[in-house]
Design a protein around this motif. Sequence first.
Motif, PDB file in Angstrom:
ATOM      1  N   GLU A   1       0.973  -1.304   0.009  1.00 46.32           N
ATOM      2  CA  GLU A   1      -0.062   0.177   0.094  1.00 46.32           C
ATOM      3  C   GLU A   1       0.815   1.209   0.159  1.00 46.32           C
ATOM      4  O   GLU A   1       0.550   2.301  -0.496  1.00 46.32           O
ATOM      5  CB  GLU A   1      -0.746   0.104   1.068  1.00 46.32           C
ATOM      6  CG  GLU A   1      -2.096  -0.853   0.982  1.00 46.32           C
ATOM      7  CD  GLU A   1      -2.833  -1.364   2.554  1.00 46.32           C
ATOM      8  OE1 GLU A   1      -2.562  -0.358   3.397  1.00 46.32           O
ATOM      9  OE2 GLU A   1      -3.395  -2.224   2.572  1.00 46.32           O
ATOM     10  N   LEU A   2       1.780   1.220   0.689  1.00 45.44           N
ATOM     11  CA  LEU A   2       2.765   2.459   0.913  1.00 45.44           C
ATOM     12  C   LEU A   2       3.552   2.520  -0.393  1.00 45.44           C
ATOM     13  O   LEU A   2       3.750   3.946  -0.802  1.00 45.44           O
ATOM     14  CB  LEU A   2       4.011   2.419   2.038  1.00 45.44           C
ATOM     15  CG  LEU A   2       3.410   2.389   3.477  1.00 45.44           C
ATOM     16  CD1 LEU A   2       4.567   1.795   4.237  1.00 45.44           C
ATOM     17  CD2 LEU A   2       2.939   3.641   3.822  1.00 45.44           C
ATOM     18  N   ALA A   3       3.796   1.591  -1.171  1.00 40.34           N
ATOM     19  CA  ALA A   3       4.511   1.908  -2.480  1.00 40.34           C
ATOM     20  C   ALA A   3       3.760   2.153  -3.606  1.00 40.34           C
ATOM     21  O   ALA A   3       4.007   3.149  -4.241  1.00 40.34           O
ATOM     22  CB  ALA A   3       5.053   0.386  -2.663  1.00 40.34           C
ATOM     23  N   ALA A   4       2.252   1.525  -3.254  1.00 41.43           N
ATOM     24  CA  ALA A   4       1.349   2.096  -4.629  1.00 41.43           C
ATOM     25  C   ALA A   4       0.934   3.503  -4.456  1.00 41.43           C
ATOM     26  O   ALA A   4       0.967   4.151  -5.394  1.00 41.43           O
ATOM     27  CB  ALA A   4       0.230   1.460  -4.299  1.00 41.43           C
ATOM     28  N   SER A   5       0.958   3.995  -2.914  1.00 46.34           N
ATOM     29  CA  SER A   5       0.497   5.391  -2.850  1.00 46.34           C
ATOM     30  C   SER A   5       1.790   6.412  -3.235  1.00 46.34           C
ATOM     31  O   SER A   5       1.471   7.690  -3.014  1.00 46.34           O
ATOM     32  CB  SER A   5       0.145   5.648  -1.385  1.00 46.34           C
ATOM     33  OG  SER A   5       1.223   5.549  -0.509  1.00 46.34           O
ATOM     34  N   GLY A   6       2.845   5.693  -3.232  1.00 47.98           N
ATOM     35  CA  GLY A   6       4.088   6.588  -3.717  1.00 47.98           C
ATOM     36  C   GLY A   6       4.691   7.199  -2.176  1.00 47.98           C
ATOM     37  O   GLY A   6       5.752   7.839  -2.442  1.00 47.98           O
ATOM     38  N   GLU A   7       4.109   6.766  -1.172  1.00 48.34           N
ATOM     39  CA  GLU A   7       4.709   7.549   0.104  1.00 48.34           C
ATOM     40  C   GLU A   7       6.072   6.868   0.366  1.00 48.34           C
ATOM     41  O   GLU A   7       6.824   7.432   0.587  1.00 48.34           O
ATOM     42  CB  GLU A   7       3.692   7.014   1.139  1.00 48.34           C
ATOM     43  CG  GLU A   7       3.571   8.224   2.382  1.00 48.34           C
ATOM     44  CD  GLU A   7       2.770   7.688   3.547  1.00 48.34           C
ATOM     45  OE1 GLU A   7       2.911   8.180   4.421  1.00 48.34           O
ATOM     46  OE2 GLU A   7       1.520   6.955   3.163  1.00 48.34           O
ATOM     47  N   LEU A   8       6.125   5.598   0.147  1.00 45.64           N
ATOM     48  CA  LEU A   8       7.295   4.783   0.309  1.00 45.64           C
ATOM     49  C   LEU A   8       8.540   5.398  -0.471  1.00 45.64           C
ATOM     50  O   LEU A   8       9.647   5.617   0.175  1.00 45.64           O
ATOM     51  CB  LEU A   8       7.146   3.214   0.206  1.00 45.64           C
ATOM     52  CG  LEU A   8       8.416   2.337   0.741  1.00 45.64           C
ATOM     53  CD1 LEU A   8       8.330   2.539   2.257  1.00 45.64           C
ATOM     54  CD2 LEU A   8       7.971   1.012   0.385  1.00 45.64           C
ATOM     55  N   LEU A   9       8.330   5.524  -1.557  1.00 44.27           N
ATOM     56  CA  LEU A   9       9.330   6.177  -2.509  1.00 44.27           C
ATOM     57  C   LEU A   9       9.640   7.504  -1.951  1.00 44.27           C
ATOM     58  O   LEU A   9      10.994   7.830  -1.989  1.00 44.27           O
ATOM     59  CB  LEU A   9       8.892   6.045  -4.111  1.00 44.27           C
ATOM     60  CG  LEU A   9      10.053   6.538  -4.902  1.00 44.27           C
ATOM     61  CD1 LEU A   9      10.836   5.466  -5.227  1.00 44.27           C
ATOM     62  CD2 LEU A   9       9.176   6.766  -6.189  1.00 44.27           C
ATOM     63  N   ARG A  10       8.704   8.294  -1.729  1.00 42.02           N
ATOM     64  CA  ARG A  10       9.149   9.631  -1.297  1.00 42.02           C
ATOM     65  C   ARG A  10       9.977   9.525   0.319  1.00 42.02           C
ATOM     66  O   ARG A  10      10.935  10.334  -0.034  1.00 42.02           O
ATOM     67  CB  ARG A  10       7.858  10.411  -0.981  1.00 42.02           C
ATOM     68  CG  ARG A  10       8.077  11.851  -0.759  1.00 42.02           C
ATOM     69  CD  ARG A  10       6.692  12.469  -0.605  1.00 42.02           C
ATOM     70  NE  ARG A  10       5.716  12.132   0.614  1.00 42.02           N
ATOM     71  CZ  ARG A  10       5.920  12.757   1.832  1.00 42.02           C
ATOM     72  NH1 ARG A  10       6.765  13.733   2.082  1.00 42.02           N
ATOM     73  NH2 ARG A  10       5.168  11.969   2.804  1.00 42.02           N
ATOM     74  N   HIS A  11       9.526   8.857   0.907  1.00 41.36           N
ATOM     75  CA  HIS A  11      10.460   8.886   2.157  1.00 41.36           C
ATOM     76  C   HIS A  11      11.764   8.208   1.731  1.00 41.36           C
ATOM     77  O   HIS A  11      12.910   8.530   2.427  1.00 41.36           O
ATOM     78  CB  HIS A  11       9.385   8.025   3.304  1.00 41.36           C
ATOM     79  CG  HIS A  11       8.484   8.811   3.926  1.00 41.36           C
ATOM     80  ND1 HIS A  11       8.668   9.928   4.603  1.00 41.36           N
ATOM     81  CD2 HIS A  11       7.186   8.258   3.902  1.00 41.36           C
ATOM     82  CE1 HIS A  11       7.413  10.238   4.911  1.00 41.36           C
ATOM     83  NE2 HIS A  11       6.576   9.331   4.476  1.00 41.36           N
ATOM     84  N   THR A  12      11.592   7.174   1.134  1.00 43.03           N
ATOM     85  CA  THR A  12      13.115   6.418   0.600  1.00 43.03           C
ATOM     86  C   THR A  12      13.869   7.535   0.112  1.00 43.03           C
ATOM     87  O   THR A  12      15.354   7.540   0.348  1.00 43.03           O
ATOM     88  CB  THR A  12      12.967   5.239  -0.117  1.00 43.03           C
ATOM     89  OG1 THR A  12      11.958   4.359   0.459  1.00 43.03           O
ATOM     90  CG2 THR A  12      14.035   4.540  -0.346  1.00 43.03           C
ATOM     91  N   LEU A  13      13.438   8.267  -0.860  1.00 42.32           N
ATOM     92  CA  LEU A  13      14.399   9.257  -1.879  1.00 42.32           C
ATOM     93  C   LEU A  13      14.966  10.520  -0.685  1.00 42.32           C
ATOM     94  O   LEU A  13      16.197  10.800  -0.899  1.00 42.32           O
ATOM     95  CB  LEU A  13      13.669   9.832  -2.723  1.00 42.32           C
ATOM     96  CG  LEU A  13      13.212   8.850  -3.926  1.00 42.32           C
ATOM     97  CD1 LEU A  13      12.509   9.618  -5.016  1.00 42.32           C
ATOM     98  CD2 LEU A  13      14.628   8.402  -4.610  1.00 42.32           C
ATOM     99  N   VAL A  14      14.147  10.717   0.080  1.00 38.28           N
ATOM    100  CA  VAL A  14      14.777  11.779   1.095  1.00 38.28           C
ATOM    101  C   VAL A  14      15.461  11.089   1.962  1.00 38.28           C
ATOM    102  O   VAL A  14      16.815  11.739   2.234  1.00 38.28           O
ATOM    103  CB  VAL A  14      13.358  12.117   2.071  1.00 38.28           C
ATOM    104  CG1 VAL A  14      14.115  13.040   3.152  1.00 38.28           C
ATOM    105  CG2 VAL A  14      12.465  13.019   1.294  1.00 38.28           C
ATOM    106  N   SER A  15      15.509   9.953   2.456  1.00 37.93           N
ATOM    107  CA  SER A  15      16.436   9.359   3.367  1.00 37.93           C
ATOM    108  C   SER A  15      17.750   8.926   2.554  1.00 37.93           C
ATOM    109  O   SER A  15      18.655   9.481   3.051  1.00 37.93           O
ATOM    110  CB  SER A  15      15.781   8.006   3.860  1.00 37.93           C
ATOM    111  OG  SER A  15      15.114   8.158   4.954  1.00 37.93           O
ATOM    112  N   LEU A  16      17.633   8.428   1.478  1.00 39.58           N
ATOM    113  CA  LEU A  16      18.837   8.191   0.427  1.00 39.58           C
ATOM    114  C   LEU A  16      19.610   9.370   0.058  1.00 39.58           C
ATOM    115  O   LEU A  16      20.803   9.246   0.299  1.00 39.58           O
ATOM    116  CB  LEU A  16      18.384   7.877  -0.864  1.00 39.58           C
ATOM    117  CG  LEU A  16      17.997   6.126  -1.189  1.00 39.58           C
ATOM    118  CD1 LEU A  16      17.596   5.918  -2.536  1.00 39.58           C
ATOM    119  CD2 LEU A  16      19.348   5.511  -0.696  1.00 39.58           C
ATOM    120  N   LYS A  17      18.825  10.521  -0.387  1.00 39.51           N
ATOM    121  CA  LYS A  17      19.549  11.872  -0.380  1.00 39.51           C
ATOM    122  C   LYS A  17      20.182  12.200   0.860  1.00 39.51           C
ATOM    123  O   LYS A  17      21.657  12.738   0.624  1.00 39.51           O
ATOM    124  CB  LYS A  17      18.554  12.964  -0.783  1.00 39.51           C
ATOM    125  CG  LYS A  17      19.222  14.083  -1.349  1.00 39.51           C
ATOM    126  CD  LYS A  17      18.178  15.137  -1.614  1.00 39.51           C
ATOM    127  CE  LYS A  17      18.626  16.584  -1.193  1.00 39.51           C
ATOM    128  NZ  LYS A  17      17.475  17.306  -1.265  1.00 39.51           N
TER     129      LYS A  17
END
Lengths: 254, 245
Positions: free
Chosen positions: A43-59
Amino acid sequence: MPRFTTIAVFAATLALWWLASRLGWVSPFLLPGPGTVAETMGELAASGELLRHTLVSLKRVLLGYLFAIAFAVPLALAFVLSRPLRATFEPLLEFLRQIPPLALMPLLMLWLGIGETQKVGIIILSCFFPIFLGVRGGFDSVDRKLIDVGTVCGFSRPEIMLRIVLPSALPAIVVGLRIGLGYSWRALVGAELIASSAGLGYLIVDAENLARTDIVLAGILVIGVLGLLADHLLRFAIRRSAPWLSGDLEMARA
Amino acid sequence: MLELSGIGRRYRVGSGEVTALADIDLSFPTGSFTTLVGRSGCGKTTLLRILAGLERPSEGEIRRGGDGKLRTAVVFQEARLMPWLDVAGNVGFGLRGRVPRAEAAERCAATIELVGLSAFAGAMPAQLSGGMAQRVAIARALVQEPDLLLLDEPFAALDAFTRRTMQNELVSIWQRRRPTIVFVTHDVEEAVLLGERALEMQGGRIVGREAIALPYPRDPTDPEVNLHRRAILSRLMATPAPVPA
């Protein structure tokens, strides 16, 4: 370790987890089963939330890690090249090394605010010392007997540096870089747990406030997987560029 | 001709000083084969390091014949291979950037064959036995076609059979190319089998010289070899061993 064993260990852990929640050994509220967590992750992946948080952390990790390298490598080199500099500042650095970066968090928040700078700052502090010590130790431990070989061949100082000292120091440098990378992931969550509005650490602490253990676990798994991926990527790059280092790499697992 | 006059070497140890070499006057004619023999700690290695330019003498003078530029190669007691280079890379280590690439490759291949390691040209040092690693080190020195070849107990780590083969190989290389060779050993038999002359060292000084005019290859069981051995041994045993500092 053979690939099969690795997969078996992971599968067994997963099975145990599944059993623990299925048979009610632990309350499903405290430890939701793997199925629930997977669903949440979907669900988190589908909503794009997971990607958003992951990208912030990765950066943040990437920035912190690169800055740490940019500070640690020149400083370590300066210490290697100048004995007086080293004698003067080493005690101070040894003192600073004993302080856990997270203990500096309140101070960093007061100095740098609660924005990106503070979070990247924590990551820099966490991975600075492994990298610094790796580089310094690598150059310190170069075998003088190998340098003799270069001297006898009539090498100039830059040639000795490039063809003997640098490759000799590389194993320890690589170990420092690898441990530093691991530390940067650990520090990330610490930095994001406090005063943050995005990132995997925030995702976890926010879910905790809402009592959503499934999201907490999903966040933890993503961090673990990303850390593992980063480590493998680094090892792959090293194995490709310096195959003789494979043995030394394993030291960094400590 | 390589000449040493009045060479001495002292080291500071704590507050005192230790004399490693004293009053060394020697000349090494071009193309000669000299062995330096003596107990451990008698100064052989220090003398070799001074000849190699790895150490400066505390006093005295070194005169190198010709234009003063002797192409020098050293084989150390241990192989000292670069762990990140394969056998071919290690052998060609001193050639890169000095000799055209194609020529370097050709010379490396020929030298690796000479030391019997063609099948291992792509092997990494960690995969070699001690004896093989030492042969790589010898190849690394030979490939440079040195005018002055310095060897510091290079065969000490080899088994008796390989040592014998390598000794013969070294003599035949010397006979073909005629570099000036200085060979350090603590093995009196090896000193007699290899050198045109053996210099005996004790306590940092040259205490005896033995000219050995026997034809090569020399046989360890030859009575003549034995005579030279006995002469060297008797002199070395007669001189009291230095009291450790």
